[in-house]
Design a protein around this motif. Structure first.
Motif, PDB file in Angstrom:
ATOM      1  N   PRO A  59       0.794  -1.232   0.000  1.00 45.12           N
ATOM      2  CA  PRO A  59       0.000   0.000   0.000  1.00 45.12           C
ATOM      3  C   PRO A  59       0.825   1.281   0.000  1.00 45.12           C
ATOM      4  O   PRO A  59       0.283   2.345  -0.254  1.00 45.12           O
ATOM      5  N   GLU A  62       4.503   2.985  -3.573  1.00 47.41           N
ATOM      6  CA  GLU A  62       4.419   3.979  -4.648  1.00 47.41           C
ATOM      7  C   GLU A  62       4.741   5.378  -4.128  1.00 47.41           C
ATOM      8  O   GLU A  62       5.516   6.112  -4.731  1.00 47.41           O
ATOM      9  N   GLY A  63       4.128   5.711  -2.998  1.00 53.01           N
ATOM     10  CA  GLY A  63       4.407   7.015  -2.402  1.00 53.01           C
ATOM     11  C   GLY A  63       5.873   7.138  -2.001  1.00 53.01           C
ATOM     12  O   GLY A  63       6.495   8.178  -2.200  1.00 53.01           O
ATOM     13  N   GLN A  65       8.453   5.807  -3.324  1.00 56.66           N
ATOM     14  CA  GLN A  65       9.348   5.971  -4.468  1.00 56.66           C
ATOM     15  C   GLN A  65       9.364   7.408  -4.976  1.00 56.66           C
ATOM     16  O   GLN A  65      10.303   7.833  -5.642  1.00 56.66           O
ATOM     17  N   VAL A  66       8.317   8.170  -4.637  1.00 64.75           N
ATOM     18  CA  VAL A  66       8.273   9.554  -5.118  1.00 64.75           C
ATOM     19  C   VAL A  66       9.401  10.385  -4.508  1.00 64.75           C
ATOM     20  O   VAL A  66       9.821  11.385  -5.089  1.00 64.75           O
ATOM     21  N   TRP A  67       9.912   9.961  -3.350  1.00 69.95           N
ATOM     22  CA  TRP A  67      11.081  10.675  -2.792  1.00 69.95           C
ATOM     23  C   TRP A  67      12.220  10.668  -3.801  1.00 69.95           C
ATOM     24  O   TRP A  67      12.965  11.642  -3.919  1.00 69.95           O
ATOM     25  N   THR A 358       1.427  11.603   4.288  1.00 73.29           N
ATOM     26  CA  THR A 358       2.108  10.300   4.317  1.00 73.29           C
ATOM     27  C   THR A 358       1.928   9.654   5.687  1.00 73.29           C
ATOM     28  O   THR A 358       1.635   8.456   5.795  1.00 73.29           O
TER      29      THR A 358
END
Lengths: 381, 532
Positions: A59, A62-63, A65-67, A358
């Motif tokens: 879950p 994805e978030g 990886q945005v870093w 987050t």
């Protein structure tokens, strides 16, 4: 320019700190998922167990990886010369990282959709490679930054990179790669040990202890090695307010030069100290089966280790081994004051919001993951 | 000097990875919004069927989204990897919207996408609906910033060249954001994405209806897709016209090439519907509609649409001015940094990019010969016929979609949804068409801008990294192989999900509490197919 309330030197320093923050953000947050991926075939041996691990990070990966995406974008926006030199110079290494990052999403999303042993084992290995390879290569790249990259610039700021892929695999760079892999595996182990039960948590705990100990040892070894390596030192005066032009300075190579900052600014010792202490505490906490402390300590360890690389290089971002005065520093490889200021406003506004939502997402998804909890979710991977 | 093979291979790689990435992006844009609409209906009416529809389309969305994430990161990294001089030259301007996209949009989208799938039982109805809308919002913001970045490549406003840093730097960031080209492109592109999502849902729903399966879900989905699709088709055409009109102002050469307008016609110019090129490349035979060309491109009766030959002549003037700028720049950076050199550069800097076109022919641009200037001016003409035809394909499809969705909208309002089997099967066949139109659109935008990577500022060949041919052969080989395999796997998976259809009860915890995966894809069937 009079409309910008901060001077160029301050803006450059702030952006150097922000860049560090974003990269550390990726190492800690993305490191969770890369680490779990790298441990997947070992910590989890049956399909059920592997599904638990995949759904543990499913879950939120994805978030996280945005870093990395924002880190890359910020280098582009705030340090265009660094973006241009590093991404084109380390071309094939970047391709390897990209291959891993292209396959990883497919691994998460495709694996669970077909119930077939061979299909799932294939994607398990994809997820393993997708976690292990970026963790290793990013460390190797960092090692090469400390060694200096073979590039020079001409008068029109065109880049000439004269190395090749295999030259990246120097012993010191490989050591740095192993440090990176070690800390990321420790992080992954802390995540698994923290949110699973039984045999999975036990295995992860054991791997985590060994990975943490290896990280401490290799990181220490790296510190000694750097003492015998050439570091770059600026020998001319460098005006931190001057327009970006890396060629305007002169640079000398000094044995052990990367340790110079710790003599100049003793507070910088906090970097390696936090790195060592964080990893040691993570090992202790894993040993004592303290779940949350293990994750916090390993995150602190990552913070310390990545900071150490940045602080040792200061003010360099990417030194050049073939034309030392072309090496990029935070004083001569940034965007214009206007762009730095605009991007500071944007980052200053959005980063706190990102941290807040987050945190909320992680709160919603809190709790342990088990085979039983998976059965209830129709969307599970 | 630049190795043109490296440039060509870099362009191929960028084109392949960008067009591949844009298979997934429009579907993400369209489906995320359609899912949000369906879930809103669920929350408002409380009827389980809408939740089922949201979940079913969401499963397909998830597969597509993963591919978008996987290919998107390649796009971001590629600027630095393959176009390092570009990155240095315009990073001060172009990097900012990319970074803002990550901070403002992609973080939002990617953080909440996990909750969309995993949050159904952990969030309240309204909480989950908010999550779905945030995903859709993130996707749209993402498109906004990417098109601001791309819009700047088409119409580089709000920036000036700084001779001290040897690059373009931002002077007016608001001008970059509110660039008319970027705004027109943004609304045109997201409309195309909505249309793509609508065709996707309509085609699959039509398949179910033609086969008499999952009728309740398919009927409802089809009605939503038909009305949403009609609105999208209308706006994509109207806003596309706006995008073309804006280009008339800022990218005259692109328009002239799209129209195969070799010579300036008296206003209002006719519009060429079809044409056949003769031996000299110019139209030998054409069917034209009087006045229409002038009206749509200039929106006037008296403004002329300049033809290619006139624009080439104009380019010569700008190249000569660019040579002066280049000479002054060499003085400034080469030790004779006098106020006179700065003043000369200040007068001519806007043409520096035209001067750089000569870099293909010689290094000391300021000393170019007349023939070299003429060749460089000729280089400003993109390949006419590929643009002429892709534009007509895209535009034809746009009008066709208005008719197609208009028909379905009418039938839906009459309740004639599953009465005509032939029409249903016909609609299934429409599935690939939005991608044909969308990829044509990007082809026109990017290929039509050649030889520039940033219109009038930086020639494409001059922007590439100094890589080795072997580097590019390896990376191109990797990308094409991996992308082909993934595409096949993705299509197989999507077909399986569609064939399995929506699950009857998706509410976890009920009596029908088996794993979705097992229910959607019978284990024995899957094993059989994989084993064979």
């Amino acid at each position: 320019m009079s409309t910008i309330p901060l001077d160029y030197e301050t803006l450059r320093l702030i952006w150097w700190l922000l860049l560090g923050l974003l990269l550390i953000g990726f190492a800690i947050m993305g490191g969770r998922d890369l680490g779990v991926g790298a441990l997947l075939p070992f910590a989890a041996r049956t399909d059920e167990e592997r599904r638990v691990l995949i759904n543990l990070v499913g879950p939120t990966w994805e978030g996280n990886q945005v870093w990395l995406v924002v880190g890359g974008g910020s280098i582009f926006a705030a340090f265009p010369p660094l973006y241009a030199v590093s991404f084109s110079g380390f071309y094939l290494a970047m391709i390897v990282i990209l291959l891993a990052l292209i396959l990883r999403p497919a691994g998460f999303k495709f694996r669970g959709k077909i119930e077939d042993a061979r299909w799932r084992t294939t994607w398990d290995w994809v997820l393993f490679v997708g976690g292990m390879v970026p963790a290793l290569i990013m460390g190797v790249a960092m090692g090469n930054v400390l060694l200096g990259a073979p590039f020079h610039l001409d008068a029109s700021m065109r880049i000439f990179y004269t190395g090749n892929f295999f030259q990246l695999l120097m012993p010191f760079a490989l050591l740095a790669g192993l440090v990176s892999l070690g800390m990321i595996v420790t992080q992954g182990a802390a995540v698994i040990a923290g949110r699973t039960e039984g045999i999975l948590a036990e295995r992860a705990r054991r791997y985590g202890i060994w990975a943490g100990l290896a990280t401490i040892l290799l990181f220490g070894l790296g510190g000694v090695w750097v003492g015998f390596m050439d570091g770059h030192v600026i020998t001319s005066s460098l005006d931190p307010h001057a327009p970006t032009n890396p060629l305007a300075k002169s640079v000398e190579l000094v044995r052990g030069g990367w340790l110079g900052n710790y003599r100049l600014y003793p507070w910088m010792m906090a970097g390696p100290a936090i790195g060592m202490a964080g990893m040691a505490l993570a090992v202790l906490a894993l040993w004592a089966r303290r779940r949350l402390p293990a994750l916090l300590a390993s995150s602190a360890g990552i913070f310390g280790i990545v900071s150490t690389a940045g602080l040792s290089l200061f003010p360099f971002l990417l030194p050049s081994s073939s034309m030392p005065n072309a090496g990029l520093t935070l004083w001569d490889a940034t965007s214009s004051p206007m762009t730095l200021f605009i991007m500071l406003l944007v980052a200053g506004f959005f980063l706190p919001i990102i941290v807040l939502y987050t945190g909320w997402v992680f709160r919603v998804m809190r709790g342990t993951v088990s085979t039983e909890s998976l059965g209830k979710n129709p969307n599970a991977y | 000097m630049t190795d043109m093979l490296v440039v060509d291979l870099s362009r191929w790689q960028f084109a392949i990875t960008a067009m591949y990435h844009f298979i997934f992006v429009p579907l993400t844009l369209g489906l995320s919004l359609l899912m949000a609409i369906m879930e809103s209906v669920y929350v408002m009416t409380g009827r389980e069927i809408w939740r089922k529809a949201t979940l079913f389309w969401g499963t397909l969305f998830g597969v597509n989204f993963a591919m978008g994430v996987a290919t998107g990161i390649v796009m971001e990294f590629q600027f630095g990897m393959n176009w390092s001089y570009y990155s240095h030259y315009v990073g001060d301007v172009f990097g900012a919207p990319l970074a803002i996209e990550g901070l403002m949009a992609f973080f939002l989208e990617a953080s909440f996408i996990g909750l969309f799938f995993f949050g159904w039982e952990r969030l309240s109805k309204l909480g989950h609906l908010a999550v779905t809308w945030l995903v859709a919002l993130g996707a749209n913001f993402s498109a906004l910033w990417i098109l601001i970045a791309n819009g700047w490549m088409q119409n580089p406003v709000g920036a000036t060249f700084n001779p001290d840093t040897m690059r373009m730097e931002v002077t007016d960031f608001m001008a970059v954001i509110f660039n008319p080209v970027a705004q027109a492109k943004f609304v045109h592109t997201v409309s195309a994405g909505y249309l793509c999502g609508a065709v996707f849902i309509l085609a699959i729903s039509a398949l179910y209806l033609a086969r008499g399966k999952h009728v309740e879900l398919a009927r409802r989905s089809l009605v939503v897709a038909a009305s949403f699709g009609l609105a999208s088709a209308l706006s994509v055409v109207v806003l596309g016209d706006e995008s073309g009109y804006v280009a008339t102002e800022h990218q005259k050469m692109k328009i002239a090439a799209m129209e195969a307008a070799y010579h300036t016609e008296p206003a209002p110019a006719p519009w060429t519907l079809l044409a056949i090129p003769g031996a000299d490349g110019e139209p030998a035979f054409s069917i034209s509609i009087p006045w229409v060309g002038g009206l749509i491109t200039t929106r006037s009766f008296d403004k002329q649409l300049p033809g290619i030959s006139e624009l080439v002549e104009h380019a010569q003037t700008r190249i000569r001015s660019g040579m002066i700028a280049y000479g002054a720049l060499q003085d400034i950076r080469g030790g004779s940094d006098t106020p006179e050199a700065r003043a000369t550069f200040g007068d001519h800097w806007a043409d520096l990019g035209y001067g750089l076109l000569l870099k293909k022919y010689r290094d000391d641009v300021q000393n170019a010969t007349d023939e070299q200037i003429a060749s460089a001016a000729q280089d400003t003409v993109p390949s006419v016929w590929p643009l002429f035809w892709t534009f007509r394909i895209m535009m034809g499809l746009g009008f066709y979609f208005i008719a197609f969705f208009g028909l379905w909208f009418y039938r839906a309002s009459r309740g004639w949804i599953d009465t005509n089997k032939g029409l249903l099967w016909f609609s299934v066949c429409m599935l690939p068409l939005p991608w044909v139109a969308i990829e044509s659109g990007w082809f026109i935008a990017e290929f039509g801008r050649q030889p520039w990577v940033v219109e009038g500022v930086l020639p494409t060949f001059y922007a590439a990294s100094g890589l080795k041919v072997s580097d590019l052969v390896i990376s191109l080989g990797f990308f094409t192989t991996l992308y082909s395999i993934l595409f096949v796997v993705m299509v197989i998976l999507m077909r399986r999900i569609v064939r399995a259809g929506p699950k009857d009860k998706l509410l976890p915890g009920g009596e029908d509490d088996e794993d979705f995966v097992i229910a959607a894809l019978p284990a024995n069937a899957a094993t059989k197919e994989m084993g064979s």
